[in-house]
Design an enzyme around this catalytic site. Structure first.
Site, PDB file in Angstrom:
ATOM      1  N   ARG A 122     -14.411  -1.757  11.747  1.00  0.00           N
ATOM      2  CA  ARG A 122     -14.691  -2.862  10.812  1.00  0.00           C
ATOM      3  C   ARG A 122     -15.637  -2.378   9.730  1.00  0.00           C
ATOM      4  NH1 ARG A 122     -15.558  -7.879  14.603  1.00  0.00           N
ATOM      5  NH2 ARG A 122     -14.828  -9.137  12.866  1.00  0.00           N
ATOM      6  N   GLN A 127     -11.104  -4.147   5.313  1.00  0.00           N
ATOM      7  CA  GLN A 127     -11.135  -5.618   5.302  1.00  0.00           C
ATOM      8  C   GLN A 127      -9.747  -6.245   5.249  1.00  0.00           C
ATOM      9  OE1 GLN A 127     -13.995  -7.141   2.502  1.00  0.00           O
ATOM     10  NE2 GLN A 127     -15.680  -6.307   3.674  1.00  0.00           N
ATOM     11  N   ASP A 130      -8.190  -6.256   8.811  1.00  0.00           N
ATOM     12  CA  ASP A 130      -9.038  -6.703   9.912  1.00  0.00           C
ATOM     13  C   ASP A 130      -8.550  -8.026  10.529  1.00  0.00           C
ATOM     14  OD1 ASP A 130     -11.059  -7.394  11.613  1.00  0.00           O
ATOM     15  OD2 ASP A 130     -12.675  -7.217  10.145  1.00  0.00           O
ATOM     16  N   SER A 133     -11.160 -10.349  12.255  1.00  0.00           N
ATOM     17  CA  SER A 133     -11.883 -11.267  11.368  1.00  0.00           C
ATOM     18  C   SER A 133     -10.998 -12.411  10.905  1.00  0.00           C
ATOM     19  CB  SER A 133     -12.418 -10.531  10.137  1.00  0.00           C
ATOM     20  OG  SER A 133     -13.506  -9.738  10.498  1.00  0.00           O
ATOM     21  N   TYR A 228     -21.981  -5.158  15.058  1.00  0.00           N
ATOM     22  CA  TYR A 228     -21.881  -6.081  16.197  1.00  0.00           C
ATOM     23  C   TYR A 228     -23.259  -6.311  16.819  1.00  0.00           C
ATOM     24  CZ  TYR A 228     -16.786  -5.829  16.397  1.00  0.00           C
ATOM     25  OH  TYR A 228     -15.449  -5.941  16.121  1.00  0.00           O
TER      26      TYR A 228
HETATM   27  P1  NAD Z   1     -18.544 -11.296  17.582  1.00  0.00           P
HETATM   28  O1  NAD Z   1     -17.334 -12.149  17.662  1.00  0.00           O
HETATM   29  O2  NAD Z   1     -18.637 -10.066  18.416  1.00  0.00           O
HETATM   30  O3  NAD Z   1     -19.840 -12.206  17.918  1.00  0.00           O
HETATM   31  C1  NAD Z   1     -20.029 -13.451  17.303  1.00  0.00           C
HETATM   32  C2  NAD Z   1     -21.483 -13.630  16.935  1.00  0.00           C
HETATM   33  O4  NAD Z   1     -22.249 -13.844  18.118  1.00  0.00           O
HETATM   34  C3  NAD Z   1     -22.120 -12.427  16.238  1.00  0.00           C
HETATM   35  O5  NAD Z   1     -22.628 -12.839  14.994  1.00  0.00           O
HETATM   36  C4  NAD Z   1     -23.230 -11.999  17.190  1.00  0.00           C
HETATM   37  O6  NAD Z   1     -24.357 -11.495  16.523  1.00  0.00           O
HETATM   38  C5  NAD Z   1     -23.539 -13.285  17.909  1.00  0.00           C
HETATM   39  N1  NAD Z   1     -24.258 -13.134  19.181  1.00  0.00           N
HETATM   40  C6  NAD Z   1     -24.095 -12.205  20.167  1.00  0.00           C
HETATM   41  N2  NAD Z   1     -24.967 -12.426  21.184  1.00  0.00           N
HETATM   42  C7  NAD Z   1     -25.661 -13.534  20.839  1.00  0.00           C
HETATM   43  C8  NAD Z   1     -26.676 -14.278  21.491  1.00  0.00           C
HETATM   44  N3  NAD Z   1     -27.181 -13.918  22.669  1.00  0.00           N
HETATM   45  N4  NAD Z   1     -27.162 -15.362  20.853  1.00  0.00           N
HETATM   46  C9  NAD Z   1     -26.686 -15.765  19.652  1.00  0.00           C
HETATM   47  N5  NAD Z   1     -25.725 -15.116  18.996  1.00  0.00           N
HETATM   48  C10 NAD Z   1     -25.228 -14.004  19.585  1.00  0.00           C
HETATM   49  O7  NAD Z   1     -18.843 -10.869  16.086  1.00  0.00           O
HETATM   50  P2  NAD Z   1     -17.915 -10.897  14.791  1.00  0.00           P
HETATM   51  O8  NAD Z   1     -17.973 -12.240  14.184  1.00  0.00           O
HETATM   52  O9  NAD Z   1     -16.573 -10.369  15.122  1.00  0.00           O
HETATM   53  O10 NAD Z   1     -18.628  -9.844  13.844  1.00  0.00           O
HETATM   54  C11 NAD Z   1     -20.004  -9.699  13.793  1.00  0.00           C
HETATM   55  C12 NAD Z   1     -20.378  -8.796  12.644  1.00  0.00           C
HETATM   56  O11 NAD Z   1     -19.528  -7.631  12.557  1.00  0.00           O
HETATM   57  C13 NAD Z   1     -20.208  -9.403  11.263  1.00  0.00           C
HETATM   58  O12 NAD Z   1     -21.036 -10.404  10.922  1.00  0.00           O
HETATM   59  C14 NAD Z   1     -20.364  -8.113  10.451  1.00  0.00           C
HETATM   60  O13 NAD Z   1     -21.673  -7.707  10.390  1.00  0.00           O
HETATM   61  C15 NAD Z   1     -19.552  -7.152  11.250  1.00  0.00           C
HETATM   62  N6  NAD Z   1     -18.217  -7.125  10.615  1.00  0.00           N
HETATM   63  C16 NAD Z   1     -17.970  -6.202   9.648  1.00  0.00           C
HETATM   64  C17 NAD Z   1     -16.720  -6.203   9.009  1.00  0.00           C
HETATM   65  C18 NAD Z   1     -16.377  -5.231   7.929  1.00  0.00           C
HETATM   66  O14 NAD Z   1     -17.255  -4.629   7.367  1.00  0.00           O
HETATM   67  N7  NAD Z   1     -15.093  -5.037   7.624  1.00  0.00           N
HETATM   68  C19 NAD Z   1     -15.768  -7.130   9.370  1.00  0.00           C
HETATM   69  C20 NAD Z   1     -16.072  -8.047  10.345  1.00  0.00           C
HETATM   70  C21 NAD Z   1     -17.286  -8.036  10.969  1.00  0.00           C
END
Ligand code: NAD
Length: 383
Positions: A122, A127, A130, A133, A228
């Site tokens: 990611r 993007q 993905d 996402s 993550y």
């Molecule tokens: P995810 O589905 O793994 O987790 C969902 C959310 O839960 C995350 O924001 C995480 O921080 C939060 N979380 C985990 N443990 C927790 C806890 N104990 N209490 C509260 N919150 C908690 O994550 P996701 O939505 O798939 O992606 C997270 C991050 O990955 C994005 O915000 C970004 O930084 C990164 N990302 C990057 C790209 C890219 O650059 N192409 C794309 C997607 C995501």
């Protein structure tokens, strides 16, 4: 290449991997597209639309699988499907390889080059590919609509001749892709929203959507290099539950999305905490498939405990099959074009996207996570 799109056979799955618009693109790039008759029906794409886009409609699953050089799917393939695939063919789709080691072994025996959508790194340049996402964003949106339907209250502030009704209050736990979309959707519906995440980077994003960030002592290195969340200590989770517990009674809806990549979801709402919630409150647990953020969650079920409705939602993207298919289809087409730049080119393993996403190449497992799971003799839940 002959690209085959089978009907998705997993229970409740309504999406299709390729929509007619992307058929046109694949054909203009020099590919041939075979689609199983009826594969797009539950996402409202007819055989006729596929035919008009240039695809060949294939009647019969066996014929589809045995005629394709490359299969594009959404749900991980089942044993019967792999058995029908051509030896030496290619698979692109979700694979859940660690949960499906027997299937992976069969794919190795059949020398099926396999790419897992969930292993696409990611990073900024992926993007458009993905699918994690795009599907998470659908889940966040849908979760709010389910909550609105379950709640016995309005979401927006209502000023009527019959009185003024204050807006519903929504707490979103985990403000990643799904959580941010849930915040945006709840705000669009007029609710008052607050949110919490362990990653400090998220505070600004939450506030920019008009929600309030629930303050608690954040951990500076809460994030892995890939963005993550890291797994929190038991001591931290205990503190976090106290903070969440203090907010629950103020909110009518709680949407939980907290996940830690490759691990069981953390339990952030215990039975005791549910007992203290307002009667009629609703919890939508998007993390249900990973074990759930609420102790009482039952995946795939809506239950009522202590006058609180707890929805253990699974496969939310499939409940929006038309747009989910459009988004997934664009993701997988971009990914395919990245892997196979020309008709006769081989994947470039110097490239990070190709390297990270490939699970099987030339009859061997090339992915370290899957190799390790096999050495440990991991689980096989889908075989
Ligand atoms: P995810 O589905 O793994 O987790 C969902 C959310 O839960 C995350 O924001 C995480 O921080 C939060 N979380 C985990 N443990 C927790 C806890 N104990 N209490 C509260 N919150 C908690 O994550 P996701 O939505 O798939 O992606 C997270 C991050 O990955 C994005 O915000 C970004 O930084 C990164 N990302 C990057 C790209 C890219 O650059 N192409 C794309 C997607 C995501």
């Amino acid at each position: 290449m002959k690209i085959g799109i089978p009907n998705e056979i997993s229970e409740g799955e309504r999406r299709v991997a390729i929509v007619p618009k992307m058929v046109k693109q694949l054909i203009s790039d020099g590919q041939e597209v075979l689609i199983e008759s009826g594969a797009g029906e539950s996402a409202y794409f007819s055989d006729l639309e596929y035919e008009e886009a240039g695809a060949s409609i294939v009647k019969g699953t066996q014929l589809l699988f045995s005629g394709a050089d490359l299969i594009m799917k959404i749900q991980p393939p089942q044993r019967d499907e792999v058995e029908m695939m051509k030896t030496g063919s290619i698979y692109i789709g979700f694979l859940a390889p660690v949960l499906n080691l027997n299937i992976i072994q069969l794919m190795v025996e059949k020398n099926i080059t396999s790419f897992a959508m969930e292993f696409i790194p990611r990073i900024a340049r992926t993007q458009s590919m993905d699918a994690i996402s795009s599907m998470a964003s659908i889940a966040g949106y849908r979760a709010v609509l389910i909550a609105a339907q379950q709640l016995g209250k309005f979401f927006p502030l209502m000023m009527t001749a019959a009185g003024t009704i204050p807006p519903a209050s929504v707490l979103v736990i985990g403000a990643g892709v799904a959580g941010l979309q849930a915040i945006a959707t709840a705000r669009r519906l007029g609710a008052k929203v607050e949110a919490f995440d362990t990653r400090p980077a998220v505070k600004e994003q939450v506030e920019s959507l008009g929600a309030q960030f629930v303050e608690m002592e954040l951990v500076a290195d809460a994030e892995t290099v890939t963005g993550y969340a890291k797994e929190m200590t038991n001591e931290y989770l205990k503190k976090e539950r106290e903070i969440i517990g203090s907010r629950l009674a103020q909110n009518h809806v709680v949407i939980t999305t907290a996940q830690v990549f490759g691990k069981k979801a953390p339990v952030l709402i215990t039975e005791e905490m549910v007992k203290r919630m307002q009667k009629g409150s609703v919890i939508i647990d998007i993390a249900a498939e990973q074990g759930g953020n609420c102790e009482l969650t039952e995946p795939g079920k809506n239950i009522k405990k202590y006058d609180v409705t707890i929805c253990g939602t699974v496969n939310l993207p499939s409940t929006l099959p038309e747009d989910a298919s459009r988004m997934y289809s664009r993701n997988i087409t971009h990914f395919f074009s990245h892997l196979y730049k020309t008709n006769d080119s081989a994947p470039d393993f110097e490239d990070q996207i190709t390297k990270d996403s490939c699970v099987i190449y030339k009859g061997e497992i090339v992915n370290e996570i899957v190799k390790k799971a096999l050495q440990k003799g991991g689980t096989n839940t889908h075989d």
